[in-house]
Design an enzyme around this catalytic site. Sequence first.
Site, mmCIF file in Angstrom:
data_model
loop_
_atom_site.group_PDB
_atom_site.id
_atom_site.type_symbol
_atom_site.label_atom_id
_atom_site.label_comp_id
_atom_site.label_asym_id
_atom_site.label_seq_id
_atom_site.Cartn_x
_atom_site.Cartn_y
_atom_site.Cartn_z
ATOM 1 N N HIS A 1 8.706 7.058 20.180
ATOM 2 C CA HIS A 1 9.486 6.396 19.239
ATOM 3 C C HIS A 1 9.284 5.526 21.549
ATOM 4 O O HIS A 1 10.555 5.661 22.256
ATOM 5 C CB HIS A 1 11.358 6.375 19.304
ATOM 6 C CG HIS A 1 11.195 6.713 18.151
ATOM 7 N ND1 HIS A 1 12.659 7.018 17.609
ATOM 8 C CD2 HIS A 1 10.505 7.008 17.397
ATOM 9 C CE1 HIS A 1 12.334 7.358 16.121
ATOM 10 N NE2 HIS A 1 11.503 7.445 16.112
ATOM 11 N N TYR B 1 22.003 1.931 17.417
ATOM 12 C CA TYR B 1 23.006 2.528 18.771
ATOM 13 C C TYR B 1 24.189 1.432 18.303
ATOM 14 O O TYR B 1 24.017 0.970 18.577
ATOM 15 C CB TYR B 1 22.876 2.726 20.187
ATOM 16 C CG TYR B 1 22.389 4.661 20.509
ATOM 17 C CD1 TYR B 1 21.294 4.298 20.696
ATOM 18 C CD2 TYR B 1 23.474 5.569 20.851
ATOM 19 C CE1 TYR B 1 20.335 5.609 20.795
ATOM 20 C CE2 TYR B 1 21.890 7.235 21.238
ATOM 21 C CZ TYR B 1 21.653 6.595 21.643
ATOM 22 O OH TYR B 1 21.023 7.651 21.674
ATOM 23 N N PRO C 1 26.791 13.609 23.665
ATOM 24 C CA PRO C 1 25.411 14.321 23.485
ATOM 25 C C PRO C 1 24.959 12.462 23.094
ATOM 26 O O PRO C 1 23.921 11.684 22.944
ATOM 27 C CB PRO C 1 25.602 14.719 21.599
ATOM 28 C CG PRO C 1 26.579 14.252 21.727
ATOM 29 C CD PRO C 1 27.230 14.457 22.956
ATOM 30 N N LYS D 1 20.745 14.112 26.274
ATOM 31 C CA LYS D 1 19.594 14.902 27.614
ATOM 32 C C LYS D 1 20.362 16.438 27.758
ATOM 33 O O LYS D 1 19.664 17.162 28.561
ATOM 34 C CB LYS D 1 20.630 14.027 28.543
ATOM 35 C CG LYS D 1 20.575 12.723 29.159
ATOM 36 C CD LYS D 1 18.932 12.663 29.365
ATOM 37 C CE LYS D 1 19.047 11.004 29.597
ATOM 38 N NZ LYS D 1 17.002 11.098 28.779
ATOM 39 N N TYR E 1 16.996 6.612 29.644
ATOM 40 C CA TYR E 1 16.593 7.135 28.522
ATOM 41 C C TYR E 1 15.134 7.943 28.308
ATOM 42 O O TYR E 1 15.280 9.512 27.453
ATOM 43 C CB TYR E 1 17.088 6.398 27.512
ATOM 44 C CG TYR E 1 17.183 6.590 26.109
ATOM 45 C CD1 TYR E 1 17.977 7.155 25.589
ATOM 46 C CD2 TYR E 1 15.832 7.138 25.736
ATOM 47 C CE1 TYR E 1 18.815 7.072 24.205
ATOM 48 C CE2 TYR E 1 16.582 7.591 23.845
ATOM 49 C CZ TYR E 1 17.838 7.807 23.829
ATOM 50 O OH TYR E 1 18.181 8.413 22.250
HETATM 51 C C1 LIG Z 1 26.137 21.084 17.306
HETATM 52 C C2 LIG Z 1 25.434 20.595 18.612
HETATM 53 C C3 LIG Z 1 24.923 19.678 18.152
HETATM 54 C C4 LIG Z 1 24.319 19.768 19.821
HETATM 55 N N1 LIG Z 1 23.622 17.809 19.676
HETATM 56 C C5 LIG Z 1 22.652 17.272 20.450
HETATM 57 C C6 LIG Z 1 21.890 16.680 20.399
HETATM 58 O O1 LIG Z 1 22.285 15.545 19.645
HETATM 59 N N2 LIG Z 1 21.612 16.003 21.338
HETATM 60 C C7 LIG Z 1 20.785 16.780 22.830
HETATM 61 O O2 LIG Z 1 20.820 15.883 23.814
HETATM 62 N N3 LIG Z 1 22.299 17.774 22.240
HETATM 63 C C8 LIG Z 1 22.542 18.000 21.936
HETATM 64 N N4 LIG Z 1 22.995 19.352 21.896
HETATM 65 C C9 LIG Z 1 23.171 20.231 23.151
HETATM 66 C C10 LIG Z 1 21.375 21.003 23.339
HETATM 67 O O3 LIG Z 1 21.670 21.231 22.042
HETATM 68 C C11 LIG Z 1 21.966 21.941 24.604
HETATM 69 O O4 LIG Z 1 21.949 21.044 25.812
HETATM 70 C C12 LIG Z 1 20.952 22.477 24.487
HETATM 71 O O5 LIG Z 1 20.816 23.467 23.450
HETATM 72 C C13 LIG Z 1 20.695 23.710 25.836
HETATM 73 O O6 LIG Z 1 20.156 24.787 25.952
HETATM 74 P P1 LIG Z 1 20.353 25.859 26.805
HETATM 75 O O7 LIG Z 1 19.217 27.018 26.602
HETATM 76 O O8 LIG Z 1 20.770 25.827 27.591
HETATM 77 O O9 LIG Z 1 21.581 26.825 25.875
HETATM 78 P P2 LIG Z 1 21.758 27.245 24.209
HETATM 79 O O10 LIG Z 1 20.829 26.007 23.721
HETATM 80 O O11 LIG Z 1 22.816 27.089 23.466
HETATM 81 O O12 LIG Z 1 21.205 28.690 24.158
HETATM 82 C C14 LIG Z 1 22.097 29.308 24.705
HETATM 83 C C15 LIG Z 1 21.459 30.936 23.779
HETATM 84 O O13 LIG Z 1 22.201 31.929 24.878
HETATM 85 C C16 LIG Z 1 22.581 32.853 23.616
HETATM 86 N N5 LIG Z 1 23.699 33.676 24.009
HETATM 87 C C17 LIG Z 1 24.846 33.342 24.602
HETATM 88 N N6 LIG Z 1 25.566 33.985 24.507
HETATM 89 C C18 LIG Z 1 24.630 35.343 24.547
HETATM 90 C C19 LIG Z 1 25.641 36.620 25.445
HETATM 91 N N7 LIG Z 1 26.219 36.965 25.932
HETATM 92 N N8 LIG Z 1 24.089 37.205 25.273
HETATM 93 C C20 LIG Z 1 22.813 36.975 24.808
HETATM 94 N N9 LIG Z 1 22.477 36.203 24.276
HETATM 95 C C21 LIG Z 1 23.668 35.178 24.569
HETATM 96 C C22 LIG Z 1 22.826 32.275 22.552
HETATM 97 O O14 LIG Z 1 22.111 32.402 21.297
HETATM 98 C C23 LIG Z 1 21.493 31.125 22.167
HETATM 99 O O15 LIG Z 1 20.409 31.365 21.558
HETATM 100 C C24 LIG Z 1 23.637 19.613 20.810
HETATM 101 C C25 LIG Z 1 24.653 21.274 21.036
HETATM 102 C C26 LIG Z 1 25.737 21.307 19.902
HETATM 103 C C27 LIG Z 1 26.273 23.122 20.339
#
Ligand SMILES: Cc1cc2nc3c(=O)[nH]c(=O)nc-3n(C[C@H](O)[C@H](O)[C@H](O)COP(=O)(O)OP(=O)(O)OC[C@H]3O[C@@H](n4cnc5c(N)ncnc54)[C@H](O)[C@@H]3O)c2cc1C
Length: 390
Positions: free
Chosen positions: A72, A201, A292, A296, A384
């Site tokens: 995009h 948006y 969201p 980011k 962005y």
């Molecule tokens: C419902 C939802 C919708 C979202 N939509 C958007 C969006 O549209 N746009 C956007 O930019 N961001 C969005 N986000 C945010 C984005 O998805 C996150 O910022 C991103 O996933 C961060 O990655 P991460 O690896 O830090 O954490 P996560 O993706 O949360 O990964 C953490 C991992 O650790 C595992 N874990 C947790 N606790 C333990 C434990 N005790 N032992 C072992 N494993 C564990 C979990 O199962 C998971 O697999 C959304 C988040 C959610 C929850």
Amino acid sequence: MRTQVAIIGAGPAGLFLSLLLQRAGIECVVLEMHTREHVQTRVRAGVLEHGTVQLMHELGVGERLKRLGLEHGGIELRFAGHGHRIDFRELTGGKCVTIYAQHEVIKDLVAARLAANQPLLFEVSDVRLADLESKSPRVHFVREGKSGTLQCDFIAGCDGFHGVCRPAIPSSALQLFDRAYPFGWLGILAQAPPSSQELIYAHHERGFALLSMRSPEISRLYLQCQPEENIENWPDERIWDELQKRLAASGWNLTEGPIIQRGVTGMRSFVTEPMQFGRLFLAGDAAHIVPPTGAKGLNLAVADVRVLAHALAEFYRSGSAEPLHRYSETCLRRVWKVQRFSWWMTSLLHRFADDNAFDQRRQLAELDYVTSSRAAAQSLAENYVGLPME
Ligand SMILES: Cc1cc2nc3c(=O)[nH]c(=O)nc-3n(C[C@H](O)[C@H](O)[C@H](O)COP(=O)(O)OP(=O)(O)OC[C@H]3O[C@@H](n4cnc5c(N)ncnc54)[C@H](O)[C@@H]3O)c2cc1C
């Protein structure tokens, strides 16, 4: 078991880190509480910054992204019934974002890790961290009913906002910055071809709406709602009716279709300082959350683990712990800029409970400014597509 880096969590932060370390010749073990199926089907983010896309190609996991991702070159800001395009390519020297669902990214990263025969353990429970301030911290866990201990040099806390790593740090060692928003997003996936080639948006007096997409067949749409909204109160007709109203523009139609997934997401801004304690380093949602609106969350997780991987590579290559000591400081400069942008986009586009007529006029004036001033549009565009990675 012994390894150099124990990674808790197989989300974007943990998996990208594992591949970055693998490429640097550093051993690591990833421990994930859920099944492979669960992490590969969890519907979340979908907008990849320019730098995140580049990294996937550098790591050799960009083949499906290249084939299925939708590039995009801009977004539309829609207000007062009219659309205004922000042209990213023109404003940022050719950069764009790519629409590719987070769970597809996860599939690619998991496949690469397992294809290289590198340890990635699913369904691990009761993870507990110990000896964080020693040179040999430990991770205790349970898998297939048996207790295990992973001894390591460093622990990467990539376990998201509700994980166990941040709470393992004494609260007196952390400063937390938090802002909850008085609204959430009701999000749907619909079997309907996207009604626009780019994201829309929409600012509307009834509340914010966003038109996004996952593929040429699947639309992703969001509505501003109450933070604790009961999804049961939103039958399909009500969702489509509200989307039609908030996204309306003359000469434009919103295509409807069967809703295949729905949910409500809360909105908050949150930062932990510092992002490290002893030999534990927090990355991604474990350290910070953004609303969201700026798309980011995933990208910020990727930016953190790039810094961490670089610092660990330096430590194992030269013995210098200096980049590791500066990990928080380095990440937080970018984290706070991304927090600012996500907060700004949220404030610009949503209705707040205590809005009055002045606030609404001010928002419309700001939208008018952003879409009519090159300087303002360029600021939005460069944030962005993604600020430079460290
Ligand atoms: C419902 C939802 C919708 C979202 N939509 C958007 C969006 O549209 N746009 C956007 O930019 N961001 C969005 N986000 C945010 C984005 O998805 C996150 O910022 C991103 O996933 C961060 O990655 P991460 O690896 O830090 O954490 P996560 O993706 O949360 O990964 C953490 C991992 O650790 C595992 N874990 C947790 N606790 C333990 C434990 N005790 N032992 C072992 N494993 C564990 C979990 O199962 C998971 O697999 C959304 C988040 C959610 C929850």
